[in-house]
Design a protein around this motif. Structure first.
Motif, mmCIF file in Angstrom:
data_model
loop_
_atom_site.group_PDB
_atom_site.id
_atom_site.type_symbol
_atom_site.label_atom_id
_atom_site.label_comp_id
_atom_site.label_asym_id
_atom_site.label_seq_id
_atom_site.Cartn_x
_atom_site.Cartn_y
_atom_site.Cartn_z
ATOM 1 N N GLY A 47 0.941 -1.126 0.103
ATOM 2 C CA GLY A 47 -0.118 0.088 0.029
ATOM 3 C C GLY A 47 0.997 1.297 0.006
ATOM 4 O O GLY A 47 1.843 1.432 -0.789
ATOM 5 N N GLY A 48 0.512 2.159 0.639
ATOM 6 C CA GLY A 48 1.148 3.565 0.756
ATOM 7 C C GLY A 48 2.326 3.600 1.757
ATOM 8 O O GLY A 48 2.654 4.684 2.109
ATOM 9 N N GLU A 49 2.912 2.478 2.305
ATOM 10 C CA GLU A 49 3.867 2.705 3.235
ATOM 11 C C GLU A 49 5.233 3.546 2.616
ATOM 12 O O GLU A 49 5.284 3.189 1.213
ATOM 13 C CB GLU A 49 4.354 1.164 3.517
ATOM 14 N N MET A 50 5.872 4.236 3.337
ATOM 15 C CA MET A 50 6.970 4.978 2.708
ATOM 16 C C MET A 50 8.000 3.976 2.405
ATOM 17 O O MET A 50 8.935 4.326 1.849
ATOM 18 C CB MET A 50 7.204 6.113 3.749
ATOM 19 N N VAL A 51 8.404 3.189 3.599
ATOM 20 C CA VAL A 51 9.506 2.245 3.606
ATOM 21 C C VAL A 51 8.975 0.871 3.561
ATOM 22 O O VAL A 51 7.942 0.613 4.164
ATOM 23 C CB VAL A 51 10.315 2.562 5.216
ATOM 24 N N PRO A 52 9.398 -0.139 2.502
ATOM 25 C CA PRO A 52 8.888 -1.112 2.329
ATOM 26 C C PRO A 52 9.038 -1.937 3.571
ATOM 27 O O PRO A 52 10.231 -2.129 4.335
ATOM 28 C CB PRO A 52 9.875 -1.982 1.088
ATOM 29 N N SER A 53 8.097 -2.762 3.960
ATOM 30 C CA SER A 53 8.144 -3.492 5.546
ATOM 31 C C SER A 53 8.719 -4.712 4.991
ATOM 32 O O SER A 53 9.014 -5.702 6.068
ATOM 33 C CB SER A 53 6.621 -3.579 5.756
ATOM 34 N N THR A 54 8.797 -5.319 3.723
ATOM 35 C CA THR A 54 9.199 -6.594 3.248
ATOM 36 C C THR A 54 10.620 -6.374 2.840
ATOM 37 O O THR A 54 10.995 -5.691 2.339
ATOM 38 C CB THR A 54 8.634 -7.394 2.680
ATOM 39 N N PRO A 55 11.761 -7.432 3.163
ATOM 40 C CA PRO A 55 12.794 -7.413 2.629
ATOM 41 C C PRO A 55 12.973 -7.497 1.105
ATOM 42 O O PRO A 55 11.958 -8.008 0.434
ATOM 43 C CB PRO A 55 13.664 -8.461 3.211
ATOM 44 N N PRO A 56 13.938 -7.065 0.528
ATOM 45 C CA PRO A 56 14.145 -6.871 -1.011
ATOM 46 C C PRO A 56 14.439 -8.204 -1.609
ATOM 47 O O PRO A 56 14.857 -9.158 -0.785
ATOM 48 C CB PRO A 56 15.428 -5.887 -1.147
ATOM 49 N N GLU A 57 14.145 -8.427 -2.877
ATOM 50 C CA GLU A 57 14.457 -9.546 -3.501
ATOM 51 C C GLU A 57 15.658 -9.097 -4.574
ATOM 52 O O GLU A 57 15.788 -7.932 -4.814
ATOM 53 C CB GLU A 57 13.439 -9.946 -4.433
ATOM 54 N N VAL A 58 16.443 -10.042 -4.761
ATOM 55 C CA VAL A 58 17.503 -9.994 -5.584
ATOM 56 C C VAL A 58 17.183 -10.063 -7.121
ATOM 57 O O VAL A 58 16.535 -11.456 -7.276
ATOM 58 C CB VAL A 58 18.890 -10.781 -5.226
ATOM 59 N N VAL A 59 17.086 -9.287 -7.897
ATOM 60 C CA VAL A 59 16.610 -9.495 -9.325
ATOM 61 C C VAL A 59 17.786 -10.161 -10.041
ATOM 62 O O VAL A 59 17.606 -11.046 -10.621
ATOM 63 C CB VAL A 59 15.951 -8.052 -9.952
ATOM 64 N N VAL A 60 18.855 -9.559 -9.994
ATOM 65 C CA VAL A 60 20.196 -10.195 -10.609
ATOM 66 C C VAL A 60 21.366 -9.756 -9.628
ATOM 67 O O VAL A 60 21.544 -8.711 -8.883
ATOM 68 C CB VAL A 60 20.593 -9.208 -11.857
ATOM 69 N N GLY A 61 22.229 -10.852 -9.689
ATOM 70 C CA GLY A 61 23.567 -10.569 -9.091
ATOM 71 C C GLY A 61 24.678 -11.416 -9.708
ATOM 72 O O GLY A 61 24.350 -11.571 -10.894
ATOM 73 N N GLY A 62 25.612 -11.548 -9.137
ATOM 74 C CA GLY A 62 26.558 -12.388 -9.696
ATOM 75 C C GLY A 62 27.704 -11.336 -10.402
ATOM 76 O O GLY A 62 28.530 -11.727 -11.340
ATOM 77 N N PHE A 63 27.301 -10.232 -10.386
ATOM 78 C CA PHE A 63 28.279 -9.134 -11.094
ATOM 79 C C PHE A 63 29.788 -9.184 -10.558
ATOM 80 O O PHE A 63 29.886 -9.413 -9.323
ATOM 81 C CB PHE A 63 27.987 -7.709 -11.256
ATOM 82 N N PRO A 64 30.783 -9.076 -11.368
ATOM 83 C CA PRO A 64 32.196 -8.878 -10.589
ATOM 84 C C PRO A 64 32.411 -8.056 -9.669
ATOM 85 O O PRO A 64 31.908 -6.832 -10.003
ATOM 86 C CB PRO A 64 32.983 -8.706 -12.141
ATOM 87 N N GLU A 65 33.121 -8.155 -8.748
ATOM 88 C CA GLU A 65 33.373 -7.156 -7.783
ATOM 89 C C GLU A 65 34.605 -6.227 -8.490
ATOM 90 O O GLU A 65 35.427 -6.832 -9.151
ATOM 91 C CB GLU A 65 34.162 -7.813 -6.602
ATOM 92 N N GLN A 66 34.320 -5.198 -8.374
ATOM 93 C CA GLN A 66 35.311 -4.212 -8.948
ATOM 94 C C GLN A 66 35.295 -2.761 -8.173
ATOM 95 O O GLN A 66 34.347 -2.674 -7.690
ATOM 96 C CB GLN A 66 35.037 -3.968 -10.556
ATOM 97 N N ARG A 67 36.416 -2.168 -8.017
ATOM 98 C CA ARG A 67 36.514 -0.732 -7.143
ATOM 99 C C ARG A 67 36.451 0.344 -8.280
ATOM 100 O O ARG A 67 36.094 1.543 -7.693
ATOM 101 C CB ARG A 67 37.617 -0.888 -6.451
ATOM 102 N N LEU A 68 36.450 0.289 -9.421
ATOM 103 C CA LEU A 68 36.439 1.358 -10.568
ATOM 104 C C LEU A 68 35.251 1.203 -10.993
ATOM 105 O O LEU A 68 34.983 0.023 -11.601
ATOM 106 C CB LEU A 68 37.646 1.296 -11.227
ATOM 107 N N HIS A 69 34.486 2.012 -11.263
ATOM 108 C CA HIS A 69 33.171 2.013 -12.390
ATOM 109 C C HIS A 69 32.331 0.947 -11.999
ATOM 110 O O HIS A 69 31.788 0.146 -12.529
ATOM 111 C CB HIS A 69 33.570 1.794 -13.623
#
Lengths: 438, 129
Positions: A139-161
């Motif tokens: 509904g109109g809650e300002m802050v989501p009350s449920t934890p997020p889902e991961v849509v995509v992960g597994g991107f390489p760790e990098q410190r630049l860009h």
């Protein structure tokens, strides 16, 4: 009359021939911020006549992109980079008494440093350094009350860009920018005389845009992604345009032509090139990094010195995509949006606002580009010269060092009444901008 | 490895410190080396770029033990070079002049760094590699 005949002829000409020329010099049209207009240091931003800004919020942290929910709640991403940034996550803000200043401020996801934010089907998508998250609201809650889902992960760790910015189309595809982890794919990082690697291994899982299902969950770059376009150093600014049904983006051009190749480039030349390029995202497109860069002064794509170039030798036309607009070097386009509101004068409709974070790689010359510009569109392409929409962020006329800038603009979003919000990294400030006509 | 090396550097605090080039020319030469190699990222005032390159003013690496600073700059931060390149191509002489300039300009106590010291750290790094 001869005169109006000419104007009509020019108009017909410019309608008939889509403008594909690049234009990179700062153009002071009648619509730009008046460089002689007074500047209020406390406000920290200067706008063209008729526009009015308020300081919507000053948030402690290293600010990034913005997104607005249909109910007007503003979401502001915070990250941490090289020890900068005291907080992270997402800040939710509302201005309940409508005085231009947020009076209800809450935070969530305070353990996730991130940059990109966008609503899609009333879910909030958030790009961290290695994941894309999806927050759903009850509904109109300002802050989501449920934890997020991961849509995509597994991107390489990098410190630049490292920021995973993205765009979502009308068919539930999400296009994720995976930046290049280096300046120019040299064998030895930023080392004079070190050749560029060919093939560049950094284009295998980076330096491009990967496509995923925006409705999906727990997708992995390697198993669920498809490489959509390559040769993109870092498309921090990337947006779907619903009218033209395509994604537009701007990349951060490479650095250090002068420091790495003083035999070919002067400090002055290297401060102005390569261009910051604006493109349409095309499936299978190759945008030329690390083998080339665009030089708006010569209006051509140049072979990178790491790959045998000398600052003049161009690459074959057609090998890589040509920009639809090019901007001065090192300005760092961090975000963009198309204006679809009706509050601003009609000439703004469907044109693009581009946020330039401002340079560092011009030193020892003064730094430039700390501004938001507007570029009118004709159909699906930039139509004319661009104008300065917001400046004054640095708080000084001549900026020697980026660290002296009071504000550095970084994110932009449109609110439900056609108002704009602009954010700053170093100061964590957010401005709200309305058109009042005064 | 990098951590162990760091520890060695920190423990091996400079005892019988070495004679150094300490004259105005060092500052002139050091400055031009700084402008060529470091200014692009750390800026002429040593202030760095917020969120991108740390300031040298107030940096513990600059103000702290000399061995650690030499090691940092030779190796580009003791780790895979992802943000700062290594500078081991600079001669012992250039490195000592450059880092003397850096310490005197941006460091608090600003003591000098000798060529012998650079040579010693360089060989320690090489034996560790």
């Amino acid at each position: 009359m001869y005169c109006s005949g000419l104007v009509v002829a020019l108009m017909v000409f410019s309608l008939a021939v889509p403008k594909t020329d690049v234009f990179a010099s700062e153009v002071n049209t009648q619509y730009s911020v008046d460089p002689n207009s007074p500047f209020t240091a406390d406000l920290g931003v200067r706008l063209p006549d008729g526009f009015k800004a308020t300081v919507y919020a000053d948030i402690e942290g290293y600010g990034r992109h913005l997104a607005v929910r249909d109910d007007g709640t503003l979401y502001f991403a915070l990250t941490v980079r090289l020890g900068r940034g005291s907080n992270m996550g997402i800040v939710a803000m509302r201005d309940t008494d409508n005085d231009g200043v947020a009076d209800d401020i809450e935070r969530f996801a305070t353990d996730i440093p991130g940059t990109a934010l966008e609503f899609h089907n009333d879910d909030l998508y958030y790009g961290s350094k290695t994941e894309i998250y999806r927050f759903s609201f009850n509904g109109g809650e300002m802050v989501p009350s449920t934890p997020p889902e991961v849509v995509v992960g597994g991107f390489p760790e990098q410190r630049l860009h490292e920021a995973k910015t993205f765009a979502i189309d009308d068919k539930n595809n999400i296009y994720v920018n995976v930046g290049a982890p280096s300046n120019a794919c040299m064998e030895e990082f930023r080392t004079r005389g070190s050749p560029g690697q060919r093939p560049c291994p950094q284009t295998e899982w980076q330096s491009g845009v990967w496509k995923f299902d925006a409705d999906g969950t727990n997708q992995d770059q390697k198993t669920n992604g498809s490489l959509y376009a390559t040769g993109i150093r870092n498309a921090m600014a990337i947006k779907w345009n619903d009218e033209h049904k395509q994604v537009y983006f701007l990349t951060h051009g490479r650095d250090a032509l002068f420091t790495l190749y003083p035999e070919y480039f002067s400090a002055e030349k290297s401060a102005e090139i390569p261009s910051e390029e604006m493109h349409v995202l095309k499936e299978g497109g190759d945008y030329g990094w690390p083998f080339s860069y665009f030089d708006h002064q010569q209006n051509k794509r140049i072979l990178a010195p790491e790959y045998g170039g000398d600052g003049n030798e161009s690459v074959a036309v057609g090998l890589y995509e040509k920009p639809i607009a090019a901007f001065p070097g090192h300005w760092a386009p961090n975000d963009m949006m198309f204006y679809t509101g009706s509050q601003f004068p009609s000439r703004y409709q469907d044109g693009a606002f581009i946020v330039f974070h401002g340079s560092w790689n011009r030193a020892p010359l003064p730094q430039r580009g700390y501004k938001v510009i507007f570029i009118p569109f004709n159909e699906d392409l930039p139509d004319s010269d661009w104008e300065v929409f917001a400046d004054g962020f640095t708080g000084t006329d001549v900026l020697e060092s980026p660290g002296d800038a009071v504000h550095r603009p970084t994110g932009i979003a449109q609110g439900p009444n056609g108002e704009l919000y602009i954010s700053s990294t170093v100061s964590g400030r957010v401005w709200r901008i309305n058109y009042t006509g005064e | 490895m990098a951590r162990a090396f760091l520890l060695i550097l920190i423990l091996a605090a400079c005892s019988g410190c070495l004679t150094v080039i300490d004259n105005p020319q060092v500052m002139v030469d050091g400055r031009s080396l700084y402008e060529r190699e470091c200014l692009a990222c750390h800026m002429s005032n040593g202030g760095g770029v917020p969120g991108m390159a740390p300031p040298l003013v107030g940096s513990p690496w600059v103000a702290g033990g000399r061995d650690a600073l030499v090691g940092y700059v030779l190796t580009g931060g003791f780790s895979p070079q992802v943000l700062m390149s290594r500078f081991d191509f600079l001669s012992d002489q250039d490195m000592s002049v450059l880092l003397t300039y850096v310490r005197k300009t941006f460091g608090e106590n600003g003591t000098t760094i000798s060529t012998d010291q650079v040579a010693r750290i360089r060989s320690e790094i090489n034996t560790l590699n």
